[in-house]
Write an enzyme that holds these catalytic residues in place. Structure first.
Site, PDB file in Angstrom:
ATOM      1  N   TYR A   1       0.846  -1.201   0.000  1.00 16.97           N
ATOM      2  CA  TYR A   1       0.000   0.000   0.000  1.00 16.97           C
ATOM      3  C   TYR A   1       0.879   1.247   0.000  1.00 16.97           C
ATOM      4  O   TYR A   1       0.762   2.112  -0.882  1.00 16.97           O
ATOM      5  CB  TYR A   1      -0.897  -0.039   1.230  1.00 16.97           C
ATOM      6  CG  TYR A   1      -1.881   1.107   1.339  1.00 16.97           C
ATOM      7  CD1 TYR A   1      -3.020   1.153   0.541  1.00 16.97           C
ATOM      8  CD2 TYR A   1      -1.689   2.130   2.269  1.00 16.97           C
ATOM      9  CE1 TYR A   1      -3.941   2.202   0.653  1.00 16.97           C
ATOM     10  CE2 TYR A   1      -2.600   3.171   2.387  1.00 16.97           C
ATOM     11  CZ  TYR A   1      -3.728   3.199   1.579  1.00 16.97           C
ATOM     12  OH  TYR A   1      -4.629   4.233   1.696  1.00 16.97           O
ATOM     13  N   ASP A   2       1.788   1.328   0.982  1.00 13.42           N
ATOM     14  CA  ASP A   2       2.605   2.544   1.141  1.00 13.42           C
ATOM     15  C   ASP A   2       3.450   2.823  -0.104  1.00 13.42           C
ATOM     16  O   ASP A   2       3.465   3.939  -0.624  1.00 13.42           O
ATOM     17  CB  ASP A   2       3.558   2.409   2.344  1.00 13.42           C
ATOM     18  CG  ASP A   2       2.836   2.174   3.659  1.00 13.42           C
ATOM     19  OD1 ASP A   2       1.611   1.928   3.641  1.00 13.42           O
ATOM     20  OD2 ASP A   2       3.499   2.222   4.711  1.00 13.42           O
TER      21      ASP A   2
ATOM     22  N   ARG B   1       0.656   9.658  14.472  1.00 15.38           N
ATOM     23  CA  ARG B   1       0.354  10.303  13.187  1.00 15.38           C
ATOM     24  C   ARG B   1      -0.535  11.516  13.422  1.00 15.38           C
ATOM     25  O   ARG B   1      -1.561  11.432  14.091  1.00 15.38           O
ATOM     26  CB  ARG B   1      -0.341   9.319  12.270  1.00 15.38           C
ATOM     27  CG  ARG B   1      -0.467   9.848  10.878  1.00 15.38           C
ATOM     28  CD  ARG B   1      -1.225   8.904  10.013  1.00 15.38           C
ATOM     29  NE  ARG B   1      -0.460   7.749   9.630  1.00 15.38           N
ATOM     30  CZ  ARG B   1      -1.009   6.572   9.360  1.00 15.38           C
ATOM     31  NH1 ARG B   1      -2.300   6.409   9.478  1.00 15.38           N
ATOM     32  NH2 ARG B   1      -0.265   5.576   8.984  1.00 15.38           N
TER      33      ARG B   1
ATOM     34  N   PHE C   1     -14.406  -0.515  16.313  1.00 12.05           N
ATOM     35  CA  PHE C   1     -14.803  -0.188  17.693  1.00 12.05           C
ATOM     36  C   PHE C   1     -16.309   0.059  17.780  1.00 12.05           C
ATOM     37  O   PHE C   1     -16.977  -0.399  18.706  1.00 12.05           O
ATOM     38  CB  PHE C   1     -14.050   1.050  18.203  1.00 12.05           C
ATOM     39  CG  PHE C   1     -12.616   0.788  18.627  1.00 12.05           C
ATOM     40  CD1 PHE C   1     -12.064  -0.489  18.590  1.00 12.05           C
ATOM     41  CD2 PHE C   1     -11.810   1.841  19.083  1.00 12.05           C
ATOM     42  CE1 PHE C   1     -10.737  -0.719  18.984  1.00 12.05           C
ATOM     43  CE2 PHE C   1     -10.481   1.624  19.488  1.00 12.05           C
ATOM     44  CZ  PHE C   1      -9.951   0.346  19.424  1.00 12.05           C
TER      45      PHE C   1
ATOM     46  N   VAL D   1     -10.037   0.997  12.507  1.00 13.48           N
ATOM     47  CA  VAL D   1     -10.297   1.055  13.945  1.00 13.48           C
ATOM     48  C   VAL D   1     -11.653   1.674  14.293  1.00 13.48           C
ATOM     49  O   VAL D   1     -12.340   1.187  15.199  1.00 13.48           O
ATOM     50  CB  VAL D   1      -9.126   1.739  14.691  1.00 13.48           C
ATOM     51  CG1 VAL D   1      -9.020   3.224  14.365  1.00 13.48           C
ATOM     52  CG2 VAL D   1      -9.222   1.533  16.176  1.00 13.48           C
TER      53      VAL D   1
HETATM   54  P1  NAD Z   1     -12.721   1.956   0.451  1.00 13.86           P
HETATM   55  O1  NAD Z   1     -12.049   0.620   0.530  1.00 13.86           O
HETATM   56  O2  NAD Z   1     -14.064   2.108   1.048  1.00 13.86           O
HETATM   57  O3  NAD Z   1     -12.842   2.429  -1.064  1.00 13.86           O
HETATM   58  C1  NAD Z   1     -11.978   2.016  -2.085  1.00 13.86           C
HETATM   59  C2  NAD Z   1     -12.815   1.769  -3.340  1.00 13.86           C
HETATM   60  O4  NAD Z   1     -11.937   1.404  -4.418  1.00 13.86           O
HETATM   61  C3  NAD Z   1     -13.803   0.601  -3.162  1.00 13.86           C
HETATM   62  O5  NAD Z   1     -15.046   0.952  -3.671  1.00 13.86           O
HETATM   63  C4  NAD Z   1     -13.157  -0.515  -3.959  1.00 13.86           C
HETATM   64  O6  NAD Z   1     -14.089  -1.468  -4.440  1.00 13.86           O
HETATM   65  C5  NAD Z   1     -12.456   0.248  -5.057  1.00 13.86           C
HETATM   66  N1  NAD Z   1     -11.319  -0.486  -5.642  1.00 13.86           N
HETATM   67  C6  NAD Z   1     -10.317  -1.108  -4.977  1.00 13.86           C
HETATM   68  N2  NAD Z   1      -9.464  -1.657  -5.864  1.00 13.86           N
HETATM   69  C7  NAD Z   1      -9.945  -1.355  -7.106  1.00 13.86           C
HETATM   70  C8  NAD Z   1      -9.494  -1.638  -8.408  1.00 13.86           C
HETATM   71  N3  NAD Z   1      -8.376  -2.343  -8.635  1.00 13.86           N
HETATM   72  N4  NAD Z   1     -10.227  -1.174  -9.461  1.00 13.86           N
HETATM   73  C9  NAD Z   1     -11.370  -0.463  -9.241  1.00 13.86           C
HETATM   74  N5  NAD Z   1     -11.838  -0.176  -8.025  1.00 13.86           N
HETATM   75  C10 NAD Z   1     -11.121  -0.613  -6.969  1.00 13.86           C
HETATM   76  O7  NAD Z   1     -11.694   3.019   1.061  1.00 13.86           O
HETATM   77  P2  NAD Z   1     -11.808   4.595   1.259  1.00 13.86           P
HETATM   78  O8  NAD Z   1     -11.506   4.879   2.683  1.00 13.86           O
HETATM   79  O9  NAD Z   1     -13.043   5.110   0.651  1.00 13.86           O
HETATM   80  O10 NAD Z   1     -10.543   5.088   0.415  1.00 13.86           O
HETATM   81  C11 NAD Z   1     -10.670   5.748  -0.826  1.00 13.86           C
HETATM   82  C12 NAD Z   1      -9.294   6.219  -1.293  1.00 13.86           C
HETATM   83  O11 NAD Z   1      -8.761   7.140  -0.341  1.00 13.86           O
HETATM   84  C13 NAD Z   1      -8.273   5.095  -1.436  1.00 13.86           C
HETATM   85  O12 NAD Z   1      -7.467   5.358  -2.566  1.00 13.86           O
HETATM   86  C14 NAD Z   1      -7.448   5.215  -0.181  1.00 13.86           C
HETATM   87  O13 NAD Z   1      -6.133   4.733  -0.352  1.00 13.86           O
HETATM   88  C15 NAD Z   1      -7.485   6.701   0.077  1.00 13.86           C
HETATM   89  N6  NAD Z   1      -7.259   7.001   1.509  1.00 13.86           N
HETATM   90  C16 NAD Z   1      -8.253   6.834   2.408  1.00 13.86           C
HETATM   91  C17 NAD Z   1      -8.017   7.099   3.752  1.00 13.86           C
HETATM   92  C18 NAD Z   1      -9.083   6.971   4.807  1.00 13.86           C
HETATM   93  O14 NAD Z   1      -8.758   7.145   5.974  1.00 13.86           O
HETATM   94  N7  NAD Z   1     -10.325   6.706   4.499  1.00 13.86           N
HETATM   95  C19 NAD Z   1      -6.736   7.517   4.155  1.00 13.86           C
HETATM   96  C20 NAD Z   1      -5.741   7.641   3.214  1.00 13.86           C
HETATM   97  C21 NAD Z   1      -6.012   7.396   1.877  1.00 13.86           C
HETATM   98  N1  UDP Z   2      -6.459  -0.784  15.618  1.00 13.47           N
HETATM   99  C1  UDP Z   2      -6.932  -1.268  16.829  1.00 13.47           C
HETATM  100  N2  UDP Z   2      -8.013  -2.080  16.822  1.00 13.47           N
HETATM  101  C2  UDP Z   2      -8.666  -2.436  15.678  1.00 13.47           C
HETATM  102  C3  UDP Z   2      -8.200  -1.924  14.449  1.00 13.47           C
HETATM  103  C4  UDP Z   2      -7.078  -1.102  14.456  1.00 13.47           C
HETATM  104  O1  UDP Z   2      -6.387  -0.964  17.904  1.00 13.47           O
HETATM  105  O2  UDP Z   2      -9.656  -3.185  15.774  1.00 13.47           O
HETATM  106  C5  UDP Z   2      -5.309   0.151  15.633  1.00 13.47           C
HETATM  107  C6  UDP Z   2      -4.218  -0.166  14.627  1.00 13.47           C
HETATM  108  O3  UDP Z   2      -3.279  -1.069  15.175  1.00 13.47           O
HETATM  109  C7  UDP Z   2      -3.636   1.207  14.374  1.00 13.47           C
HETATM  110  C8  UDP Z   2      -4.820   2.155  14.551  1.00 13.47           C
HETATM  111  O4  UDP Z   2      -5.803   1.414  15.264  1.00 13.47           O
HETATM  112  O5  UDP Z   2      -2.671   1.522  15.353  1.00 13.47           O
HETATM  113  C9  UDP Z   2      -5.423   2.621  13.241  1.00 13.47           C
HETATM  114  O6  UDP Z   2      -5.659   1.466  12.449  1.00 13.47           O
HETATM  115  P1  UDP Z   2      -6.434   1.520  11.079  1.00 13.47           P
HETATM  116  O7  UDP Z   2      -6.373   0.140  10.479  1.00 13.47           O
HETATM  117  O8  UDP Z   2      -7.765   2.148  11.277  1.00 13.47           O
HETATM  118  O9  UDP Z   2      -5.606   2.557  10.192  1.00 13.47           O
HETATM  119  P2  UDP Z   2      -4.031   2.739   9.902  1.00 13.47           P
HETATM  120  O10 UDP Z   2      -3.233   1.785  10.709  1.00 13.47           O
HETATM  121  O11 UDP Z   2      -3.903   2.453   8.444  1.00 13.47           O
HETATM  122  O12 UDP Z   2      -3.762   4.138  10.283  1.00 13.47           O
END
Ligand code: NAD
Ligand code: UDP
Length: 312
Positions: free
Chosen positions: A145-146, A277, A191, A187
């Protein structure tokens, strides 16, 4: 009226973005593989003549004839889901970026990339400004992912330099709200669902790690401001809520707001889990006049109300 493509439009954030764009009177093409997304998220839009759903994987070339703006959100965001098929996650970010960029090149569309605070990895600079280059393990379980998102940023900038594309990059910090999937694994939804079901809240590690949680509506407002900003504003720009909480604090808020009698249990801390973060949003404030308006408790309450209708 613009013709706008939203990849990942049936997901959590994508569906809220589609709502806003339709409200503004645009024609929206929502493209999604439905890996983590759900048609239900965009059900209310499906009768609108300005809305089209395209089931498609961004790893395959995208054949759309006319488009003015592209928002590239396609990618699973929850660690559980992006680690399910890590090779496909990397392809989604990298080949997916190439495919949307090629489409932008062909059509002249302005293009927006949903990047992430994960480009900072387990950050040693706190809070994180955009000019911090990050601390990412290239070979760990989060790397698909990263590193995929980092490579996508590189591709966006190289397409801009090579073909003069109009690009916009946002680095999103943890965002939550209604329409997160109940089994999403992140998370906030974990929760809330656990508290509503009377199950133990699963705190990974000792729960002292921190995150900063932004409510979805605030974030989508930021997306729209960035897309409509001047062409010189390309980013990357951090967007998130600077309020920083430990996972224990989050769990306690969820218990209080739900009135749940659930207990906290400790589970193993996942590998490479970032310890802290928090976004530095100075740039978003200065360039877009954007900052979050919804405090954590307020956003949690709205999200809890949503999940009450989902978790019967
Ligand atoms: P989500 O998983 O709900 O949405 C992702 C969407 O992308 C889903 O509808 C999924 O079906 C679609 N998808 C995944 N792989 C695909 C592919 N190969 N082709 C077409 N569609 C595909 O997640 P979200 O939280 O809505 O995230 C949306 C975007 O924002 C993502 O790119 C994610 O990396 C980014 N983002 C979200 C957060 C957050 O906290 N929500 C944080 C950082 C980045
Ligand atoms: N986490 C947790 N319990 C859960 C899911 C996640 O304590 O049931 C923690 C996880 O280890 C991380 C933080 O919550 O430290 C945020 O996790 P999340 O998966 O929501 O996002 P990300 O790690 O990608 O920031």
């Amino acid at each position: 009226m613009k013709r706008i493509l939203v990849t990942g439009g049936a997901g959590f954030l994508g569906s809220h973005l589609c709502d806003r764009l339709i409200e503004q009177g645009h024609r929206v093409m929502c493209l999604d593989s439905l890996f983590t997304g759900n048609r239900k998220n965009v059900e209310s839009l499906s009768k609108n003549p300005n809305f089209t759903f395209i089931k498609h994987d961004v790893v395959d070339p995208i054949n759309v004839q006319q488009v003015d703006e592209i928002y590239n959100l396609a990618c699973p965001a929850s660690p559980v889901h992006y680690q399910f098929n890590p090779i496909h996650t990397m392809k989604t970010s990298v080949i997916g970026a190439l495919n949307v960029l090629e489409l932008a090149k062909k059509t002249g569309a302005k293009i927006f990339q949903a990047s992430t605070s994960e480009v900072y990895g387990d950050p040693s600079v706190h809070p994180q400004p955009e000019d911090y280059w990050g601390n990412v393990n290239t070979i760990g379980i989060r790397s698909c992912y990263d590193e995929g998102k980092r490579a996508a940023e590189t591709l966006f900038f190289d397409y801009q330099r090579t073909y003069k594309l109009k690009i916009k990059i946002v680095r999103i910090f943890n965002t939550y709200g209604p329409r997160m999937a109940a089994d999403d694994g992140r998370v906030v939804s974990n929760f809330i669902v656990q508290a509503l079901k009377g199950q133990d809240l699963t705190v990974y590690g000792d729960g002292s790690q921190t995150r900063s949680f932004c409510y979805a509506d605030d974030l989508v407002e930021g997306f729209l401001r960035l897309m409509s900003s001047g062409d010189d504003v390309v980013g990357p720009i951090n967007m998130g809520n600077p309020g920083e909480f430990t996972m224990i604090e989050l769990a306690e808020k969820v218990l209080r707001l739900t009135g749940s009698k659930s207990k906290l249990i400790n589970m193993p801390l996942p590998q490479d889990d970032p310890k802290q973060r928090r976004p530095d949003i100075t740039k978003a404030k200065q360039l877009l006049g954007w900052e979050p308006t919804i405090a954590l408790e307020q956003g949690l309450q709205r999200t809890i109300d949503y999940f009450k209708g989902v978790v019967a």
